[in-house]
Design an enzyme around this catalytic site. Sequence first.
Site, PDB file in Angstrom:
ATOM      1  N   GLN A  10      44.648 -10.186  24.023  1.00  0.00           N
ATOM      2  CA  GLN A  10      43.411 -10.930  23.758  1.00  0.00           C
ATOM      3  C   GLN A  10      43.335 -11.332  22.294  1.00  0.00           C
ATOM      4  OE1 GLN A  10      40.792  -8.031  26.396  1.00  0.00           O
ATOM      5  NE2 GLN A  10      39.599  -9.804  25.770  1.00  0.00           N
ATOM      6  N   SER A  90      48.320  -4.465  23.229  1.00  0.00           N
ATOM      7  CA  SER A  90      47.200  -4.172  24.127  1.00  0.00           C
ATOM      8  C   SER A  90      47.478  -4.743  25.515  1.00  0.00           C
ATOM      9  CB  SER A  90      45.900  -4.713  23.532  1.00  0.00           C
ATOM     10  OG  SER A  90      44.779  -4.268  24.270  1.00  0.00           O
ATOM     11  N   LEU A  91      46.721  -5.745  25.953  1.00  0.00           N
ATOM     12  CA  LEU A  91      46.931  -6.355  27.259  1.00  0.00           C
ATOM     13  C   LEU A  91      48.373  -6.832  27.429  1.00  0.00           C
ATOM     14  CD1 LEU A  91      46.986  -9.422  28.755  1.00  0.00           C
ATOM     15  CD2 LEU A  91      46.029  -7.466  29.961  1.00  0.00           C
ATOM     16  N   ARG A 115      40.958  -3.463  35.305  1.00  0.00           N
ATOM     17  CA  ARG A 115      40.834  -3.048  33.902  1.00  0.00           C
ATOM     18  C   ARG A 115      39.811  -3.899  33.157  1.00  0.00           C
ATOM     19  NH1 ARG A 115      43.518  -4.604  28.905  1.00  0.00           N
ATOM     20  NH2 ARG A 115      44.126  -2.813  27.595  1.00  0.00           N
ATOM     21  N   HIS A 200      39.647  -0.580  22.591  1.00  0.00           N
ATOM     22  CA  HIS A 200      40.340   0.506  21.898  1.00  0.00           C
ATOM     23  C   HIS A 200      39.411   1.381  21.061  1.00  0.00           C
ATOM     24  CE1 HIS A 200      44.045  -1.270  23.291  1.00  0.00           C
ATOM     25  NE2 HIS A 200      43.660  -2.434  22.786  1.00  0.00           N
ATOM     26  N   GLN A 249      45.664   4.034  26.302  1.00  0.00           N
ATOM     27  CA  GLN A 249      45.624   2.788  25.537  1.00  0.00           C
ATOM     28  C   GLN A 249      44.224   2.192  25.467  1.00  0.00           C
ATOM     29  OE1 GLN A 249      46.144  -0.998  27.099  1.00  0.00           O
ATOM     30  NE2 GLN A 249      48.120  -1.366  26.101  1.00  0.00           N
TER      31      GLN A 249
END
Length: 312
Positions: A10, A90-91, A115, A200, A249
Amino acid sequence: MNFAFVFPGQGSQSVGMLGDDINVPSVAEKFEEASDVLDKDLIKLVKEGPVEDINKTINTQIIMLTSGVAFWNIWKKKGGVSPKVMAGHSLGEYVALVASEALTFRDALNVVHIRSTLMQNAVPDGVGGIAAIIGLNPMIVQDICDQISSKDSLVSAANFNSPIQTVIAGHRNAVERAIELSLKKGAKRAVMLPMSVPSHCSLLSPMIEKFSSALDDTEIRLPVIPILHNSSLKIAKTSEEIRKMLVQQVVMPVNWTELINIVITEYQASKIFELGPGKILTGLNKRISKDVANIPIDNLQSLEKNIIKIGG
């Protein structure tokens, strides 16, 4: 030659981000498959926006996943060799899992949909915030967050993106105070980011149980290409370890600076390709090390130009 692939998450999304490439059949097919999962026309969303909808976590994550997987499939279809190691920001880690055959694209779509929905619902609109602090030592940023945080107003480091960029996340009022104090401490810039969820950080803890359950119901195999995970900075040895890392994560910071240093020192990568929309990771990686070539592949033209084949 050793090289690595990294996949953006993102923050790299934008209206029209794939240009005419989204009309290429192999790309469009992936977006049509993803559209079925979300029950909305993602090709139209990417082409036309509005930007507010593209920036919603429930849309952004699927769009970024689909873009990365489409580009990877084209790389392989054209005979591109596999990298020595992969990682995703991340993603982007889910793109790496699909590329390494640990997850099918369909399973990844389902997991990422769950998610992103859980993330979107974990924090009410307007309560959370996420911001980038630029030009300030990461440890100073962490100290600022520790100084400001209280039981009811939390802020913490979410991404250690480079030696000069740290992303913070938490309650919006705490993030705003951290921005003010960071600027007073000498930050060159401190800006809120176009993301609808404070990723996060501990504000997402309420989603952990349901997300963990969703992962338990998903088939995950060991990757055929090594993946360095955000939360552990290690290669998983079992499928259960992958599940654990994906759960961690969600609430743990992304240690991108350290991850890239591992890619360079332990895997001796001489090139790092960023595969997917935008050039954000390429810019971060250049800040982390100038000892490697950092190359963005954000369209099919650049893919053709940089593809590495056996003997190439």
